[in-house]
Write a protein that holds these residues in place. Structure first.
Motif, PDB file in Angstrom:
ATOM      1  N   THR A 182       0.824  -1.205   0.000  1.00 47.87           N
ATOM      2  CA  THR A 182       0.000   0.000   0.000  1.00 47.87           C
ATOM      3  C   THR A 182       0.859   1.257   0.000  1.00 47.87           C
ATOM      4  O   THR A 182       0.634   2.192  -0.779  1.00 47.87           O
ATOM      5  CB  THR A 182      -0.922   0.010   1.229  1.00 47.87           C
ATOM      6  OG1 THR A 182      -1.846  -1.074   1.129  1.00 47.87           O
ATOM      7  CG2 THR A 182      -1.685   1.321   1.329  1.00 47.87           C
ATOM      8  N   CYS A 183       1.853   1.295   0.850  1.00 46.83           N
ATOM      9  CA  CYS A 183       2.651   2.504   1.047  1.00 46.83           C
ATOM     10  C   CYS A 183       3.663   2.737  -0.060  1.00 46.83           C
ATOM     11  O   CYS A 183       3.962   3.886  -0.396  1.00 46.83           O
ATOM     12  CB  CYS A 183       3.384   2.436   2.390  1.00 46.83           C
ATOM     13  SG  CYS A 183       2.277   2.411   3.816  1.00 46.83           S
ATOM     14  N   PHE A 184       4.197   1.670  -0.632  1.00 46.22           N
ATOM     15  CA  PHE A 184       5.313   1.834  -1.564  1.00 46.22           C
ATOM     16  C   PHE A 184       4.966   1.479  -3.011  1.00 46.22           C
ATOM     17  O   PHE A 184       5.825   1.558  -3.874  1.00 46.22           O
ATOM     18  CB  PHE A 184       6.512   1.010  -1.092  1.00 46.22           C
ATOM     19  CG  PHE A 184       7.106   1.531   0.195  1.00 46.22           C
ATOM     20  CD1 PHE A 184       7.995   2.593   0.172  1.00 46.22           C
ATOM     21  CD2 PHE A 184       6.753   0.984   1.405  1.00 46.22           C
ATOM     22  CE1 PHE A 184       8.540   3.091   1.345  1.00 46.22           C
ATOM     23  CE2 PHE A 184       7.286   1.473   2.598  1.00 46.22           C
ATOM     24  CZ  PHE A 184       8.180   2.535   2.568  1.00 46.22           C
ATOM     25  N   VAL A 185       3.705   1.065  -3.245  1.00 47.72           N
ATOM     26  CA  VAL A 185       3.275   0.820  -4.623  1.00 47.72           C
ATOM     27  C   VAL A 185       2.056   1.684  -4.944  1.00 47.72           C
ATOM     28  O   VAL A 185       2.119   2.562  -5.803  1.00 47.72           O
ATOM     29  CB  VAL A 185       2.963  -0.668  -4.879  1.00 47.72           C
ATOM     30  CG1 VAL A 185       2.515  -0.866  -6.327  1.00 47.72           C
ATOM     31  CG2 VAL A 185       4.192  -1.518  -4.613  1.00 47.72           C
ATOM     32  N   LYS A 186       0.927   1.462  -4.286  1.00 49.04           N
ATOM     33  CA  LYS A 186      -0.291   2.202  -4.624  1.00 49.04           C
ATOM     34  C   LYS A 186      -1.128   2.414  -3.370  1.00 49.04           C
ATOM     35  O   LYS A 186      -1.607   1.457  -2.759  1.00 49.04           O
ATOM     36  CB  LYS A 186      -1.084   1.406  -5.667  1.00 49.04           C
ATOM     37  CG  LYS A 186      -2.226   2.168  -6.301  1.00 49.04           C
ATOM     38  CD  LYS A 186      -1.737   3.186  -7.311  1.00 49.04           C
ATOM     39  CE  LYS A 186      -2.890   4.033  -7.857  1.00 49.04           C
ATOM     40  NZ  LYS A 186      -3.825   3.270  -8.680  1.00 49.04           N
ATOM     41  N   LEU A 187      -1.309   3.670  -2.976  1.00 46.19           N
ATOM     42  CA  LEU A 187      -2.019   3.975  -1.737  1.00 46.19           C
ATOM     43  C   LEU A 187      -3.477   3.539  -1.779  1.00 46.19           C
ATOM     44  O   LEU A 187      -4.057   3.196  -0.748  1.00 46.19           O
ATOM     45  CB  LEU A 187      -1.939   5.477  -1.454  1.00 46.19           C
ATOM     46  CG  LEU A 187      -0.573   6.010  -0.996  1.00 46.19           C
ATOM     47  CD1 LEU A 187      -0.617   7.518  -0.851  1.00 46.19           C
ATOM     48  CD2 LEU A 187      -0.148   5.369   0.315  1.00 46.19           C
TER      49      LEU A 187
END
Length: 643
Positions: A182-187
């Protein structure tokens, strides 16, 4: 079948996987390229995440896709003088390798969700590799969604094993991986994971603490990342909310209903075009729905995420390929009960499907393939623009020659194609920034004055060159036009600003009149095109004709059937643009033709056939220019060869 054997077959299948994807490597780069290879990366040939769009406007997320795409670009820059060379192909090869690695994780997840069996692993991995190579699902559009898949699959794998074994560590690992993705690809995948873990917490209350522990660790890493990049959490939230506002997210039931309907129709259109694996998934749901319940919870969360997102991006459905592959695998496993041979049903079907898709794509030329893959997903203007931009890339790249370039309009892939950019976190000047960053135009104007880019590419007739010139003191000359979408401006002069910089808006849709005025101004040939040779008149005339071609003129009329035209007949005959007629005040005396061109009176020229009138005289040029302008200035430009 053993585990070693299944891995061997999977890697033996890898060449088939690449053959299936190979035709689509020819597709032109599409918009969104600039969000993953930032202006700063292109301009400075070095990677600093904090200087790009995603650090400032995308919640400091999309780190994984930006790192991979930027690395591909920079490796090209390191080994070749032209870092744009083959970027589209190389980046798609690298993404395909990443996707094949994702298929392996999907295979292990399938075993965890059903039961550990090398056949199930192999089937799930191959099914995902195949379904994720179907073009209509959006996988060949530059995007970050494809990078979510291994995180979703690993989340399912850890969660199902942790719940089955009642192992808190496995549950915590699942929450950690989910939050990491979630944080480092797509929120936006927070919606998917929130739905999943809330369902788990309700069904298994003892899992709450491990979920919180794993999620908290990943969240702390994300907060540290934001601090490392010196971003303000308040500014990040404001930009993200502005993105939703800009894309039409409103508390309006009619708007939401229309958007949901279109999302469903869009997915249905894709299923109709590529029905094999959806049919297998339906077979799995009917014949053997005994997949671990967390897979269904994840799928519902993904559907909710897809329907919720405000932006109308068709590749948002890519994460749905994971549950589609898992359910299709289940369908294949269920069909085995009807035959004695494990692969007697699916192997011939998949072979025929692979052959059909590969041959169909291979037979198409680039334009046909582009329309087949993207038509119905993106507008015809964007489709045409992608192809046009690639067509002019070499010529305009040579003109720009690695100097700074800033883009107005949607086509942010231009920076990679032209191997030139302007170091700013704003990828392009576009309307959606009005909601995402109030006052962005004033900030951009101040930056343009302080550090003026050598070139401006207008990719939507939205660059206000007159305001830039009159208020900011930056004189940009229109030097080339292609079609109706692309205009290239070159910075020529700089004066002190004449207005309030912070209130100056250089992004503004241009009217037809404003476009015509800017084009007329540009058609005055700059002195730089004049060669210092003995035959200066010939060189000036040749330079004028070339300049008219660059500005998009394809058919002109020459005004003057006299000695000047006769003396330069060789240059006019070899003109890069068509000369459709000779205009003359004494057309009746000249005759029906002059030097093989038809002769007409000035007032009889046909505006539908002519882009411009070229004055061909040395002694009477001023008088003829004034008369031609009085007669036809409102219909098309009148140009003197000696200016």
């Amino acid at each position: 079948m053993t585990w070693v054997g299944s891995l061997g077959i999977l890697f033996a299948f890898m060449p088939v996987y690449f053959v299936l994807r190979l035709p689509f490597f020819r597709l032109p780069l599409h918009i969104d390229t600039g969000f993953y290879v930032s202006n700063n990366t292109v301009a400075n040939k070095s990677f600093r995440f904090s200087k790009g769009w995603n650090a400032r406007y995308a919640g400091c997320s999309k780190v994984v896709p930006e790192c991979i795409y930027s690395l591909v670009f920079l490796i090209g820059a390191h080994f070749k003088k032209s870092s744009h060379s083959n970027y589209a192909i190389v980046s798609r090869v690298c993404v395909s390798i990443y996707n094949f690695a994702s298929a392996i994780i999907v295979g292990f997840a399938a075993c965890t969700l059903t039961h550990p069996d090398p056949w199930i692993f192999l089937t799930a991995a191959i099914v995902y590799a195949l379904v994720s190579s179907e073009a209509q699902y959006g996988v060949y559009h530059e995007n970050g969604e494809l990078f979510e898949i291994p995180f979703h699959a690993a989340t399912l794998m850890f969660l199902a094993s942790g719940l089955t074994a009642q192992n808190p560590t496995g549950i915590a690992a699942a929450a950690f991986v989910a939050m990491l993705g979630t944080c480092f690809v797509k929120l936006s995948s927070i919606i998917t994971h929130a739905f999943l873990f809330i369902a788990v917490a309700i069904a298994v209350p003892v899992a709450i603490l491990p979920i919180l522990a794993g999620g908290t660790i990943a969240t702390c890493l994300y907060i540290a990342w934001i601090m490392i990049n010196r971003q303000s959490p308040i500014a990040l939230v404001s930009s993200l909310w502005g993105h939703e506002t800009a894309c039409g997210q409103r508390v309006n039931l009619r708007t939401i209903s229309d958007r949901l309907t279109e999302r469903v129709r869009g997915f249905a259109r894709v299923v109709v075009k590529q029905p094999l694996f959806p049919l297998l998934a339906i077979a799995g749901l009917v014949l053997n729905p005994s997949v671990h319940w967390t897979a269904y919870a994840l799928m519902i969360g993904m559907v909710a995420t897809y329907l919720f997102q405000a932006a109308d991006c068709w590749y948002y459905r890519i994460p749905l390929l994971l549950p589609l592959a898992l359910l299709a695998t289940n369908g294949i496993v269920a069909l085995q009960s009807f035959v004695t041979n494990d692969i007697a049903i699916i192997f011939p079907v998949i072979c025929l499907w692979v052959a059909h898709n590969t041959l169909r794509a291979a037979k198409m030329n680039r334009d046909q393939l582009t329309h087949w893959v993207w038509e119905g997903h993106i507008s015809s203007d964007l489709l045409a623009g992608d192809l046009d931009l690639e067509a002019i890339a070499h010529q305009w790249r040579t003109e720009i020659n690695h100097r700074s370039l800033f883009v107005y309009g949607s086509f942010n892939q231009a920076c990679v194609l032209f191997d030139a950019a302007y170091p700013t976190p704003i990828v392009v000047a576009e309307r959606y920034l009005d909601d995402m960053s109030v006052g962005w135009q004033g900030a951009l104007s101040a930056q343009l004055v302080a550090n003026t880019p050598a070139f401006i590419l207008d990719s939507g007739n939205v660059f206000d060159a007159a305001t830039t010139r009159n208020r900011l003191g930056l004189d940009y000359r229109l030097i080339a036009i292609h079609g109706s979408q692309f205009r290239l401006f070159k910075h020529e002069d700089k004066h002190p600003p004449c207005g309030d910089i912070k209130s100056t808006r250089t992004f503004r849709p241009q009217s037809a009149t404003e476009l015509r005025h800017e084009r007329e101004r540009s058609l005055v040939v700059p002195t730089a095109t004049v060669c210092d040779t003995a035959d200066q008149d010939s060189n000036r005339l040749h330079g004028t004709l070339s300049h008219l071609q660059n500005l998009g003129c394809s058919r002109i009329a020459v005004y003057g059937a006299g000695r000047f035209t006769a003396r330069h007949a060789g240059i006019l005959n070899s003109s890069p643009i068509d000369i459709v007629a000779i205009l003359d005040d004494n057309a009746d005396q000249v005759g029906p033709r002059f030097l093989d061109w038809p002769v007409e009176r000035l007032e009889n020229a046909n505006p539908d056939d002519i882009d411009a009138i070229l004055i061909a005289s040395d002694r009477y040029a001023a008088t003829m220019h004034a008369k031609a302008r009085n007669t036809w200035a409102n219909q098309f430009p009148v140009i003197r060869w000696d200016h």
